[in-house]
Scaffold this motif. Structure first.
Motif, PDB file in Angstrom:
ATOM      1  N   SER A  63       0.846  -1.182   0.000  1.00 16.12           N
ATOM      2  CA  SER A  63       0.000   0.000   0.000  1.00 16.12           C
ATOM      3  C   SER A  63       0.891   1.245   0.000  1.00 16.12           C
ATOM      4  CB  SER A  63      -0.893  -0.050   1.246  1.00 16.12           C
ATOM      5  OG  SER A  63      -1.298   1.246   1.617  1.00 16.12           O
ATOM      6  N   LYS A  65       0.378   4.469  -0.085  1.00 14.90           N
ATOM      7  CA  LYS A  65       0.106   5.643   0.755  1.00 14.90           C
ATOM      8  C   LYS A  65       0.559   5.452   2.201  1.00 14.90           C
ATOM      9  CE  LYS A  65      -4.628   4.981   2.502  1.00 14.90           C
ATOM     10  NZ  LYS A  65      -4.932   3.599   2.072  1.00 14.90           N
ATOM     11  N   THR A  66       0.762   4.201   2.612  1.00 17.40           N
ATOM     12  CA  THR A  66       1.206   3.948   3.987  1.00 17.40           C
ATOM     13  C   THR A  66       2.643   4.438   4.197  1.00 17.40           C
ATOM     14  OG1 THR A  66      -0.188   1.991   3.986  1.00 17.40           O
ATOM     15  CG2 THR A  66       1.386   2.177   5.776  1.00 17.40           C
ATOM     16  N   ASN A 107      -6.349   1.518  -7.078  1.00 19.66           N
ATOM     17  CA  ASN A 107      -7.555   1.719  -6.271  1.00 19.66           C
ATOM     18  C   ASN A 107      -7.927   3.191  -6.195  1.00 19.66           C
ATOM     19  OD1 ASN A 107      -8.303  -0.908  -5.337  1.00 19.66           O
ATOM     20  ND2 ASN A 107      -6.545  -0.906  -3.948  1.00 19.66           N
ATOM     21  N   ARG A 153     -14.538  -2.527  -6.392  1.00 23.24           N
ATOM     22  CA  ARG A 153     -14.438  -2.470  -4.940  1.00 23.24           C
ATOM     23  C   ARG A 153     -15.840  -2.601  -4.362  1.00 23.24           C
ATOM     24  NH1 ARG A 153     -11.062   1.606  -1.140  1.00 23.24           N
ATOM     25  NH2 ARG A 153     -12.095   1.144   0.837  1.00 23.24           N
ATOM     26  N   THR A 200      -9.486   0.375   8.576  1.00 19.43           N
ATOM     27  CA  THR A 200      -8.083   0.330   8.957  1.00 19.43           C
ATOM     28  C   THR A 200      -7.978   0.169  10.464  1.00 19.43           C
ATOM     29  OG1 THR A 200      -5.924   1.377   8.634  1.00 19.43           O
ATOM     30  CG2 THR A 200      -7.760   2.842   9.198  1.00 19.43           C
ATOM     31  N   PHE A 201      -6.880  -0.418  10.929  1.00 16.54           N
ATOM     32  CA  PHE A 201      -6.705  -0.769  12.337  1.00 16.54           C
ATOM     33  C   PHE A 201      -7.916  -1.569  12.817  1.00 16.54           C
ATOM     34  CE2 PHE A 201      -3.370   0.223  15.408  1.00 16.54           C
ATOM     35  CZ  PHE A 201      -3.877  -0.391  16.537  1.00 16.54           C
ATOM     36  N   GLY A 236      -7.967  -6.421   0.631  1.00 16.59           N
ATOM     37  CA  GLY A 236      -7.497  -5.114   1.074  1.00 16.59           C
ATOM     38  C   GLY A 236      -6.513  -5.205   2.223  1.00 16.59           C
ATOM     39  N   GLY A 238      -5.764  -3.201   6.373  1.00 14.08           N
ATOM     40  CA  GLY A 238      -6.536  -2.910   7.578  1.00 14.08           C
ATOM     41  C   GLY A 238      -6.099  -3.646   8.824  1.00 14.08           C
ATOM     42  N   PHE A 239      -5.176  -4.613   8.699  1.00 11.88           N
ATOM     43  CA  PHE A 239      -4.717  -5.281   9.922  1.00 11.88           C
ATOM     44  C   PHE A 239      -4.022  -4.257  10.817  1.00 11.88           C
ATOM     45  CE2 PHE A 239      -3.952  -9.119   6.956  1.00 11.88           C
ATOM     46  CZ  PHE A 239      -5.304  -9.392   6.935  1.00 11.88           C
ATOM     47  N   GLU A 286      -3.557  -6.281   0.787  1.00 13.84           N
ATOM     48  CA  GLU A 286      -2.929  -4.965   0.595  1.00 13.84           C
ATOM     49  C   GLU A 286      -2.511  -4.373   1.933  1.00 13.84           C
ATOM     50  OE1 GLU A 286      -6.047  -3.876  -3.053  1.00 13.84           O
ATOM     51  OE2 GLU A 286      -6.234  -2.923  -1.104  1.00 13.84           O
ATOM     52  N   SER A 287      -1.996  -5.215   2.786  1.00 11.79           N
ATOM     53  CA  SER A 287      -1.665  -4.788   4.138  1.00 11.79           C
ATOM     54  C   SER A 287      -0.605  -3.684   4.127  1.00 11.79           C
ATOM     55  CB  SER A 287      -1.146  -6.005   4.902  1.00 11.79           C
ATOM     56  OG  SER A 287      -1.235  -5.763   6.268  1.00 11.79           O
ATOM     57  N   ARG A 289      -0.120  -0.760   7.200  1.00 10.52           N
ATOM     58  CA  ARG A 289       0.245  -0.465   8.585  1.00 10.52           C
ATOM     59  C   ARG A 289       0.931  -1.624   9.317  1.00 10.52           C
ATOM     60  NH1 ARG A 289      -2.545   3.326  11.514  1.00 10.52           N
ATOM     61  NH2 ARG A 289      -4.265   3.329  10.044  1.00 10.52           N
ATOM     62  N   TYR A 383       2.158   5.742   7.783  1.00  9.88           N
ATOM     63  CA  TYR A 383       1.404   6.978   7.550  1.00  9.88           C
ATOM     64  C   TYR A 383       2.090   8.274   7.982  1.00  9.88           C
ATOM     65  CZ  TYR A 383      -2.199   3.819   6.105  1.00  9.88           C
ATOM     66  OH  TYR A 383      -2.860   2.833   5.440  1.00  9.88           O
TER      67      TYR A 383
END
Ligand SMILES: *Cc1c(COP(=O)(O)O)cnc(C)c1O
Length: 431
Positions: A63, A65-66, A107, A153, A200-201, A236, A238-239, A286-287, A289, A383
């Motif tokens: 990802s 943007k992370t 995306n 999506r 996310t999270f 996606g 979000g983990f 797409e992990s 974080r 981030y």
């Protein structure tokens, strides 16, 4: 943890991957972001192993943007990760990092006509976010004789509120199925996958089980009605990382589910759904974080200490919300970088900005830091190096510690020349 609360963690952190914190700041300045290449590779290989032992076909996509520092992205790509991007800018970055078009997932709600054409020509995986994009892509594909590879999506109710329903097509009200039907009936679009990114999270493995089941249902129905199985299901990112959310009673390390739990929830559903062995979809993740947060550190220095009007101790650091955006969500673990006295005091930790909201920690128990003392902020890899603000001060440098513990600047600290490069002074203001 006991009846008086949890213990304060005041052990000094003098080294990161055996490089002295003091020498890092001497050489590269303060504040300073530091990234451990070893930790990134460990995280990646660990997540990969956890999923691959449970499901036969797994692919990670980094990802952007992370953390889209090129050196960071290239570590993930070297490990075998594809790229997941959400803008034309990130798309160009991924190409520049040598990722082949067919391994870029595009995306997000913001793709220009030019982006869509380029991505189609490169065989990238275009994840359609809304009907306007679907119609645009159909039109562009006809006008330019393109055969875009697409997925949609999907958003849905996974039991997590507020619902993330602003991205993609809704599952429950039939929109997602409607969009799939239109794609399958279009002349040029090739439906290759189905995608979701539920938040996310995320702290609930069960939410992923629900998401996986819904995507499997769409894939299954498409196969039944149109005789074509999609190539992949993309669940996606979000983990969570092991950071501690603000207001949490216990530290993140004690409460956050492990990647194993998410992998169990997801693989149980897909494997159990009833697809034939040779039809099992590729599972894309797409992990962001969870794979980078604990590989990043922020080093900084105390500018001053003072007493607030209510008597509380205040410590002013040389970094604040401008470089540490995630201090809005997390109670970051902060360690002294040198041995200090044994006495602790509760304090507010402020940043250097001339604004009241510039608070790094509203309350932290630490030894009596003095002007010039140094600290290490943990788990800041996700981030911060993309959402950081250039405001009042320059953004700090980023240093990578490689697997042999050599250090490399991977982004210089900003300076006046860099900041003013894009400015222009009209002739009449020059004298
Ligand atoms: C931000 C984002 C990710 C990464 O999310 P994390 O919570 O950092 O894992 C993955 N996919 C999409 C579509 C995103 O927008």
């Amino acid at each position: 943890m006991n009846k008086f609360g949890s213990k304060t963690e005041n052990e000094p952190v003098t080294h990161i991957e055996s490089v002295a914190v003091k020498s890092l700041m001497n050489e590269y300045g303060s504040p300073l972001f530091v990234i451990s290449e070893k930790q990134i590779r460990r995280n990646y290989q660990n997540a990969q192993r956890i999923f691959k032992t449970r499901y036969p076909k797994v692919q990670f996509a980094w990802s952007y943007k992370t953390n889209y520092n090129n050196a960071v992205c290239r570590i993930f790509h070297q490990e075998g990760s594809w790229a997941e991007v959400v803008s034309g800018f990130e798309y160009e970055k991924a190409l520049g990092n040598g990722v082949s078009g067919s391994k870029i997932i595009f995306n997000g709600p913001d793709k220009s006509d030019k982006d869509l054409i380029t991505a189609s020509q490169n065989g990238s995986l275009i994840h359609i976010d809304h009907y306007d994009e679907l119609y645009t892509l159909i039109r562009l594909s006809e006008e330019n004789n393109l055969k875009p590879r697409v997925a949609i999506r999907v958003n849905m109710d996974t039991g997590i509120y507020p619902k993330w329903d602003r991205f993609g097509f809704n599952f429950e009200n039939g929109q997602a199925w409607n969009a799939l039907t239109r794609i399958i009936n279009s002349q040029n679009l090739e439906l290759v996958g189905i995608h979701c990114h539920i938040g996310t999270f995320m702290l609930s493995p069960n939410a992923y089980a629900i998401a996986a089941r819904n995507l499997c249902e769409l894939a299954w129905t498409a196969k039944e009605r149109f005789g074509k199985m999609v190539q992949y299901i993309d669940l996606g990112g979000g983990f969570p990382s092991t950071n501690t959310l603000k207001g949490a009673y216990l530290p993140g390390t004690d409460t956050v589910p492990s990647i194993d739990q998410f992998a169990d929830a997801i693989s149980d559903v897909i494997l159990g759904y009833g697809f034939k062995q040779d039809e099992l979809p590729l599972l894309i993740l797409e992990s962001g974080r969870a794979l980078i947060d604990d590989a990043g550190y922020l080093l900084g220095t105390v500018l001053a200490t003072k007493r607030l009007s209510d008597g509380r101790r205040a410590t002013i650091m040389d970094f604040g919300l401008n470089s540490l955006f995630t201090s809005l969500w997390y109670e970051h673990k902060i360690s002294p970088a040198q041995k200090l006295g044994n006495q602790n005091e509760e304090m507010v930790m402020f940043g250097p900005l001339c604004m009241n909201i510039d608070v790094v920690r509203e309350s932290i128990n630490m030894p009596m830091l003095q002007k010039g003392d140094q600290v290490v902020v943990h788990k800041v890899g996700a981030y911060n190096m993309t959402q950081w603000m250039q405001f009042i001060t320059y953004r700090p440098a980023i240093v990578l510690i490689d697997t042999e513990n050599n250090t490399h600047i991977i982004r210089k600290g900003e300076d006046l020349r860099y900041m003013e490069e894009l400015e222009n002074i009209p002739e009449h203001l020059k004298s």
